[in-house]
Design a protein around this motif. Structure first.
Motif, short mmCIF file in Angstrom:
data_model
loop_
_atom_site.label_atom_id
_atom_site.label_comp_id
_atom_site.label_asym_id
_atom_site.label_seq_id
_atom_site.Cartn_x
_atom_site.Cartn_y
_atom_site.Cartn_z
N VAL A 129 6.92 -11.01 -18.67
CA VAL A 129 5.96 -11.48 -17.88
C VAL A 129 5.42 -10.88 -16.71
O VAL A 129 4.18 -10.95 -16.72
CB VAL A 129 6.63 -12.93 -17.38
CG1 VAL A 129 5.82 -13.74 -16.29
CG2 VAL A 129 7.18 -13.89 -18.42
N ILE A 130 6.27 -10.03 -15.91
CA ILE A 130 5.47 -9.29 -14.97
C ILE A 130 4.50 -8.17 -15.55
O ILE A 130 3.70 -8.06 -15.06
CB ILE A 130 6.67 -8.71 -14.06
CG1 ILE A 130 7.30 -9.82 -13.59
CG2 ILE A 130 5.89 -7.79 -12.92
CD1 ILE A 130 8.29 -9.29 -12.36
N VAL A 145 7.48 -12.79 4.00
CA VAL A 145 7.67 -14.10 2.88
C VAL A 145 8.59 -13.73 1.69
O VAL A 145 9.32 -14.51 1.63
CB VAL A 145 6.22 -14.50 2.41
CG1 VAL A 145 6.35 -15.47 1.31
CG2 VAL A 145 5.32 -15.22 3.48
N GLN A 146 8.57 -12.59 1.06
CA GLN A 146 9.14 -12.19 -0.02
C GLN A 146 10.62 -12.12 0.32
O GLN A 146 11.66 -12.77 -0.24
CB GLN A 146 8.97 -10.80 -0.39
CG GLN A 146 9.78 -10.37 -1.72
CD GLN A 146 9.11 -9.13 -2.35
OE1 GLN A 146 7.86 -9.21 -2.48
NE2 GLN A 146 10.20 -8.24 -2.73
N PHE A 147 11.05 -11.43 1.59
CA PHE A 147 12.49 -10.99 1.77
C PHE A 147 13.46 -12.17 2.47
O PHE A 147 14.38 -12.39 2.48
CB PHE A 147 12.58 -9.71 2.64
CG PHE A 147 12.51 -8.58 1.75
CD1 PHE A 147 13.46 -7.91 0.96
CD2 PHE A 147 11.17 -7.83 1.73
CE1 PHE A 147 13.17 -6.93 0.30
CE2 PHE A 147 10.92 -6.81 1.12
CZ PHE A 147 11.73 -6.12 0.24
N VAL A 177 6.10 -15.14 -5.14
CA VAL A 177 5.47 -14.05 -4.25
C VAL A 177 4.46 -13.30 -4.92
O VAL A 177 3.23 -13.20 -4.18
CB VAL A 177 6.82 -12.99 -4.05
CG1 VAL A 177 6.17 -11.76 -3.25
CG2 VAL A 177 7.85 -13.65 -3.10
N MET A 178 4.54 -13.08 -6.14
CA MET A 178 3.48 -12.51 -6.68
C MET A 178 2.21 -13.28 -7.00
O MET A 178 1.10 -12.87 -6.66
CB MET A 178 3.71 -12.16 -8.42
CG MET A 178 2.81 -11.37 -9.19
SD MET A 178 3.48 -11.21 -10.77
CE MET A 178 4.35 -12.44 -11.49
N SER A 191 -5.07 -12.04 -3.84
CA SER A 191 -5.14 -12.96 -4.73
C SER A 191 -6.76 -12.95 -4.88
O SER A 191 -7.01 -13.38 -6.09
CB SER A 191 -5.02 -14.30 -3.85
OG SER A 191 -5.74 -14.42 -2.81
N PHE A 192 -7.48 -12.33 -4.30
CA PHE A 192 -9.02 -11.99 -4.84
C PHE A 192 -9.23 -11.42 -6.43
O PHE A 192 -10.19 -11.41 -6.89
CB PHE A 192 -10.02 -11.68 -3.94
CG PHE A 192 -9.67 -9.95 -3.60
CD1 PHE A 192 -10.60 -9.19 -4.31
CD2 PHE A 192 -8.99 -9.67 -2.88
CE1 PHE A 192 -10.34 -7.82 -4.30
CE2 PHE A 192 -9.01 -8.12 -2.44
CZ PHE A 192 -9.52 -7.15 -3.34
#
Length: 424
Positions: free
Chosen positions: A31-32, A239-241, A352-353, A361-362
């Motif tokens: 998926v990644i 945010v991730q950690f 997170v991704m 995100s752009f």
């Protein structure tokens, strides 16, 4: 050796009997890899253009063709706006860049090809967090302007008029430049020839760039500060950690249930709801404190400025509640600590991704950008960006706070329902 092979056989049987772990270990890298391949050009580029606001003040025929060429470019998603709308959209981040095509630009650019007059400028209003976009849009704009202006100069009515004007200026100013005169005479002769289908628009060689750009980065913060890339990176990594911390909290609850500590807690004079919510509140406080500490370091060591302290605290509280609720959800729906860890890590990495912590995100295709609106991490990062480098006030962060608290409430309700159902 028989015992050794028996141990190997036992480990293999246990691994393949855990379908959740097998699914995560097989599906996650696929998926990644597919996601990043699509983002960086492996998939179709259709619908994944850069968001560009177009302020068209030149409504001449050539100006309209430049605008049409930009709109037809598959790498751009062009939205016509007036100047005030475009400035506001770029400042808030809803448009990556705005192109302002000033009145009379096409004619002035054509004139600049054959004279030493000042070249007309196209103002470009850009989001300073996306400097790579500015360079890409400049290249696409150059292509469209050169195609249209050169075609107009070598066959269009504007070209004929400007050729005659150039010759008249040479005569009026008594300019002794035989080479330039010969070129203009040759252009006039070329323009007078009958034209066949498909020959219009051929780009001539050896012409000077007929325009320049005036670049202006727009934020609501202090002009001297500009864009600090550490602001977004601290938002994404924080945010991730911190979400990983929430996952560990949930796994800890599952381990407590396995060891019997959970049953001993419920034997005390407290309700199930109190036990669950107390764990959630403590996790939310920890997450809130971690995010604040991370940004204290960002401010002191990397000069990240917070434009609205109330807005930042609101986003930090909302994200702390979300982190705690996510951990409770992991504990409530996880079957075993091992299986829950794999699923929770997969979900965290996806959130997170898609939230823009790794890749802005752009750069996502248009349909992915729409999809991420239902991903809570997208709102957390957008809220933190709003009150740091964008320089916006608490009102700009309020939608992010509301969405984060809404997701937190939804997760807590689902977790309590699951806990009570298993306890019954």
């Amino acid at each position: 050796m028989t015992a050794f092979f028996a141990l190997v056989r036992k480990d293999l049987i246990l691994y393949f009997s855990d379908k959740r772990a097998l699914l995560m270990h097989l599906v996650l890298p696929i998926v990644i890899a597919a996601f990043f391949g699509s983002v960086f050009g492996g998939g179709s580029a259709k619908g994944g253009g850069i968001d560009v606001a177009l302020v068209q003040q030149d409504t001449s025929g050539a100006g309209n063709r430049i605008a049409a060429g930009l709109k037809a470019d598959p790498n751009l998603h062009v939205t016509p706006m007036d100047l005030a709308q475009a400035r506001d959209a770029v400042r808030k981040g809803s448009q990556a860049i705005a192109i302002v095509l000033p009145a009379g630009f096409a004619e002035a650019a054509g004139t600049a090809m054959f004279s030493n007059e000042e070249k007309p400028a196209i103002p470009l209003l850009y989001d300073p967090s996306q400097p790579a976009v500015l360079a890409m849009v400049k290249g696409m704009l150059t292509q469209q302007v050169m195609q249209v202006v050169s075609a107009e100069m070598f066959g269009g009515p504007m070209g004929k008029k400007l050729t005659e004007r150039g010759l008249q200026q040479l005569d009026a100013n008594n300019v002794q430049d035989p080479a330039l005169r010969d070129m203009l005479v040759a252009v006039r002769k070329y323009e007078s020839q009958p034209r066949t289908e498909g020959t219009d628009g051929a780009a001539p060689r050896g012409l000077a760039m007929p325009f320049t750009t005036h670049d202006e980065g727009l934020t609501s913060g202090p002009v001297a500060q500009g864009y600090n890339p550490y602001a977004h990176s601290f938002s994404g990594m924080g945010v991730q950690f911190i979400l990983f911390m929430g996952v560990n909290m949930g796994i800890g609850m599952l381990l407590a249930r396995r060891s019997g500590v959970w049953d001993r807690l419920l034997a005390a004079p407290v309700t199930l709801t109190q036990v669950v919510l107390a764990r959630g509140v403590s996790a939310a406080i920890i997450a809130f404190g971690l995010l604040c500490a991370i940004f204290v370091v960002a401010a002191l060591a990397f000069h990240v400025q917070i434009s609205s302290l109330p807005g930042f605290l609101g986003v930090a509280l909302g994200f702390g509640a979300l982190t705690a609720a996510f951990g409770l959800l992991v504990a409530a729906f996880g079957k075993t600590p091992e299986a829950a860890r794999g699923i929770a890590m997969f979900a965290t990495l996806i959130m997170v991704m898609l939230g823009g912590a790794w890749v802005p995100s752009f750069m996502f295709p248009a349909w992915v950008q729409q999809l991420t609106m239902v991903v809570p991490t997208r709102w957390a990062i957008a809220g933190l960006d709003a009150v740091t480098w964008r320089g916006l006030d608490a009102a700009a962060a309020a939608p992010a706070v509301a969405v984060l608290l809404g997701f937190a409430l939804l997760f807590i309700v689902a977790a309590l329902w699951r806990f009570k159902r298993e306890q019954a």
